[in-house]
Design an enzyme around this catalytic site. Structure first.
Site, mmCIF file in Angstrom:
data_model
loop_
_atom_site.group_PDB
_atom_site.id
_atom_site.type_symbol
_atom_site.label_atom_id
_atom_site.label_comp_id
_atom_site.label_asym_id
_atom_site.label_seq_id
_atom_site.Cartn_x
_atom_site.Cartn_y
_atom_site.Cartn_z
ATOM 1 N N LEU A 1 29.438 47.830 41.072
ATOM 2 C CA LEU A 1 28.605 49.008 41.255
ATOM 3 C C LEU A 1 27.907 49.043 42.613
ATOM 4 O O LEU A 1 27.157 49.982 42.886
ATOM 5 C CB LEU A 1 27.543 49.072 40.145
ATOM 6 C CG LEU A 1 28.087 49.302 38.727
ATOM 7 C CD1 LEU A 1 26.961 49.219 37.712
ATOM 8 C CD2 LEU A 1 28.772 50.654 38.635
ATOM 9 N N ARG A 2 28.158 48.015 43.443
ATOM 10 C CA ARG A 2 27.519 48.022 44.755
ATOM 11 C C ARG A 2 27.963 49.242 45.567
ATOM 12 O O ARG A 2 27.173 49.830 46.312
ATOM 13 C CB ARG A 2 27.825 46.728 45.507
ATOM 14 C CG ARG A 2 27.116 46.650 46.853
ATOM 15 C CD ARG A 2 27.352 45.326 47.558
ATOM 16 N NE ARG A 2 26.585 44.261 46.957
ATOM 17 C CZ ARG A 2 27.101 43.163 46.422
ATOM 18 N NH1 ARG A 2 28.405 42.996 46.413
ATOM 19 N NH2 ARG A 2 26.334 42.230 45.906
ATOM 20 N N ALA A 3 29.216 49.648 45.414
ATOM 21 C CA ALA A 3 29.705 50.806 46.159
ATOM 22 C C ALA A 3 28.933 52.062 45.783
ATOM 23 O O ALA A 3 28.598 52.882 46.646
ATOM 24 C CB ALA A 3 31.197 51.003 45.900
#
Length: 672
Positions: A264-266
């Site tokens: 979910l960093r993107a």
């Protein structure tokens, strides 16, 4: 103000450092370093307490500094710092350490701030970040993500803020970053020199003007630079109030899911970047244009599924996902005291209604503000032409599926550049002893040496101070891992042209290349066919190019075996002169035939004996097949003093087993 992708990425991460920094990838001579240093010049000044080495923000009540308290100290303003992290930096230099002089003279433990502390509220620049040791990259990326640094060692208990604009630059030809580290950079851009002659002339003209009169050149652009500084400061003040609607968040999630990025960093980085872009162009809420600009910067390096995927993003797919309809207006806040008799539809004034959008990306008033990145298409790596043969040329055989190979290590203890393969002594790794050479200071052993020497000088008397002398200094001896050079020497002649055979060989080599990418090795490739051998790929860390060349390698023609061996020897000798510590391993794939010239067999024997005399470690994979065999591969292995493995015992997996066992079982000699 229109900005190219690199300029836009630098500005956006300056507006919101929580984006996580920028990785700039490009060939040499593309002004990567110049752009980064230029960013520091346009950043707004920072206010600090006088004498505060950790640059705590005086206007932030929650900001603390190890140098505090500051009640009686004045406030001063200074330019934002540009701190450069050299490739050879140590962990102590990055995080900080005790001041050795005070510790030895007075026994006081006082902290010397590291580079991360100096970079707080400024720019931390790492040139050639792909050559930086992995554990240092992990440390600085952790600091960039958390905004703080904690140190608990050697009598130091230290915690301080470390919020900085992280910029890394690299030339992909010198090696890639691991995917895990790529993901930690918020944004990435690809840069290349302009192909337009007019643009190249303008670059040269400006450089000549600067060299002729630097002060006049700076004065010429002072007003534009001041305007850029003002815009960055204004955007910083507005970014916290930019509205990110649920519709915008959903669109970001749809984009990230469509491009199959991991984790979910993107999503988080893309959302932050979109908000920073909206603040930069003067919008109060995130629009599709902001999401598109953010995705082009935040996703290309995260969609790579394996080391050989080309970077970039399919813009047509991105536009289809975003669609043509603009994001809906955010729902108005509910009225805490609703009117019991609301106006009928279409009547009365709506005090909470928003004015029609007038500053969207297509608005003429913002025509030159909607700075959307339009990166240039990067040309695919071009394979060097294969050596010409005397007939019998065939199309290149496709490699079989790659797999995860076993660890290939070189026997013994090396002293090469930091990597993740063979055992080595160097500046990183676990501490195994102390010495007097170069390296980080071993404090305990230094004090012990000084104490023992002082005791000998006192000749049995008791008492007295321990005095430190230069001869007492001891450095830490560390054992870690090093990178190696894998040289693939591939017989591509007509006798090797069987598609199944070449497919197996290529699959094995491709798997080893993938492993070399992860372990930061150098690779090189020599091919021989026809009447000559050719260095297809000089020693490099860019395994992407090696994989492309391997896939395009055709076969056919005679077998110039001696030329292949001598070319491999030249490559190893040249690389040894560049870096004597880099330990190589030669993987020779051939059926042992030598058919190029009347004296081909004798010349091949002499070339093999020459390599053996130099102590070159080698593996010979005998690809001869059929019921009638000449045993030339076994004879060649004897001349090379190399391991001989018949082809029927070597599948794609078997080739890796052979190389691994050969590397672990024999200590390689130096290449003179």
């Amino acid at each position: 103000m229109h900005l190219e992708p690199m300029g836009l990425a630098l500005v956006l991460t300056a507006i919101d450092p929580a984006i996580g920094g920028v990785l700039v990838r490009g060939e040499k001579g593309t002004a990567k370093s110049t752009a980064v240093r230029g960013l520091a010049e346009v950043l707004p000044e920072v206010e600090v307490h006088e004498g505060d080495r950790f640059s705590a923000d005086p206007r932030d009540p929650a900001a603390t500094s190890p140098d505090g308290p500051f009640e009686a100290r004045a406030r001063v303003r200074r330019p934002a710092r540009l701190v450069e992290l050299p490739v050879g930096a140590t962990e102590d230099r990055l995080l900080g350490s005790i001041q050795l002089e005070k510790a030895l003279t007075s026994g006081a433990v006082e902290v010397e701030p590291g580079l991360l502390a100096r970079a707080h509220r400024g720019v931390l620049y790492v040139d050639e970040v792909n050559l930086l040791h992995d554990h240092l990259v992990d440390l600085l990326l952790d600091a960039a993500a958390t905004g703080s640094v904690s140190v608990e060692r050697d009598g130091i208990s230290l915690h301080h803020a470390a919020r900085f604009v992280l910029i890394g630059t690299m030339n992909p030809e010198e090696g890639e970053l691991r995917p895990q580290l790529l993901d930690r950079f918020g944004l990435t851009v690809e840069v290349a020199a302009p192909r337009d002659p007019a643009l190249r002339v303008e670059v040269v003209r400006r450089r000549l003007a600067f060299d002729a009169d630097p002060e006049a050149f700076v004065e010429q652009y002072a007003a534009r630079q001041a305007d850029l500084t003002r815009r960055i400061a204004d955007a910083r003040s507005r970014v916290g109030s930019v509205v990110v609607t649920d519709a915008a968040l959903l669109k970001v999630a749809e984009v990230c899911a469509a491009f199959e990025v991991d984790g979910l960093r993107a999503d988080i980085v893309t959302t932050r970047t979109a908000a920073a872009h909206a603040a930069w162009v003067g919008r109060e809420r995130v629009t599709l244009a902001d999401v598109r600009a953010a995705a082009l910067l935040a996703l290309p390096h995260r969609r790579r599924r394996n080391p050989f995927d080309a970077p970039g993003l399919d813009e047509d797919l991105l536009d289809r996902i975003l669609g043509d309809e603009e994001l809906p207006e955010p729902d108005p806040e509910p009225d805490p005291d609703p009117d019991p008799q609301p106006d009928p539809p279409g009547g009365g004034d709506d005090p909470q209604g928003e004015a029609p959008e007038t500053d969207g990306p297509d608005s003429p008033s913002h025509e030159d503000q909607a700075a959307e990145p339009e990166p240039e298409d990067q040309p695919a790596p071009q394979a060097r032409p294969a050596p010409s043969g005397s007939g019998g040329d065939q199309a290149a055989a496709r490699a079989g599926a790659a797999y995860r190979p076993r660890l290939l290590t070189v026997d013994g203890l090396g002293e090469g550049t930091p990597g993740r393969r063979s055992r080595a002594r160097g500046a990183s790794g676990r501490r195994v002893g102390a010495g007097t050479g170069h390296g980080s200071l071993h404090l305990v052993e230094t004090i012990r040496a000084a104490a023992e020497r002082s005791a000998r000088e006192r000749s049995g008397t008791t008492g007295g101070r321990v005095r430190l002398r230069p001869t007492d200094l001891r450095t830490a001896v560390r054992e870690g891992r090093e990178a190696n050079l894998l040289l693939f020497c591939v017989d591509a002649s007509g006798s090797m042209a069987a598609r199944r055979r070449m497919s197996q060989v290529k699959a094995a080599v491709l798997s080893l290349l993938t492993d070399a990418y992860r372990r930061r090795d150098k690779v090189a490739m020599v091919g021989f066919r026809g009447r000559e051998a050719q260095l297809l790929l000089p020693p490099t860390g860019s395994v992407e190019v090696a994989a492309a060349l391997l896939g395009d390698l055709p076969s056919g023609g005679r077998t110039p075996l001696a030329e292949g061996l001598l070319e491999a020897d030249r490559v190893l000798r040249r690389e040894h002169l560049r870096d004597p510590r880099l330990r190589p391993l030669l993987v020779l794939v051939t059926d042992g035939r030598a058919t190029a010239g009347a004296d081909a067999v004798e010349r091949s024997r002499l070339a093999a004996a020459h390599l053996a005399a130099r102590g070159t470690p080698a593996v010979v994979v005998d690809c001869e097949q059929g019921p009638m065999r000449l045993g030339l591969g076994r004879t060649l292995a004897g001349h090379l003093r190399a391991e001989h493995v018949p082809m029927e015992q070597v599948s794609a997996d078997g080739l890796v087993d052979v190389v691994s066992s050969r590397s672990a079982g024999r200590s390689p000699g130096r290449v003179a």
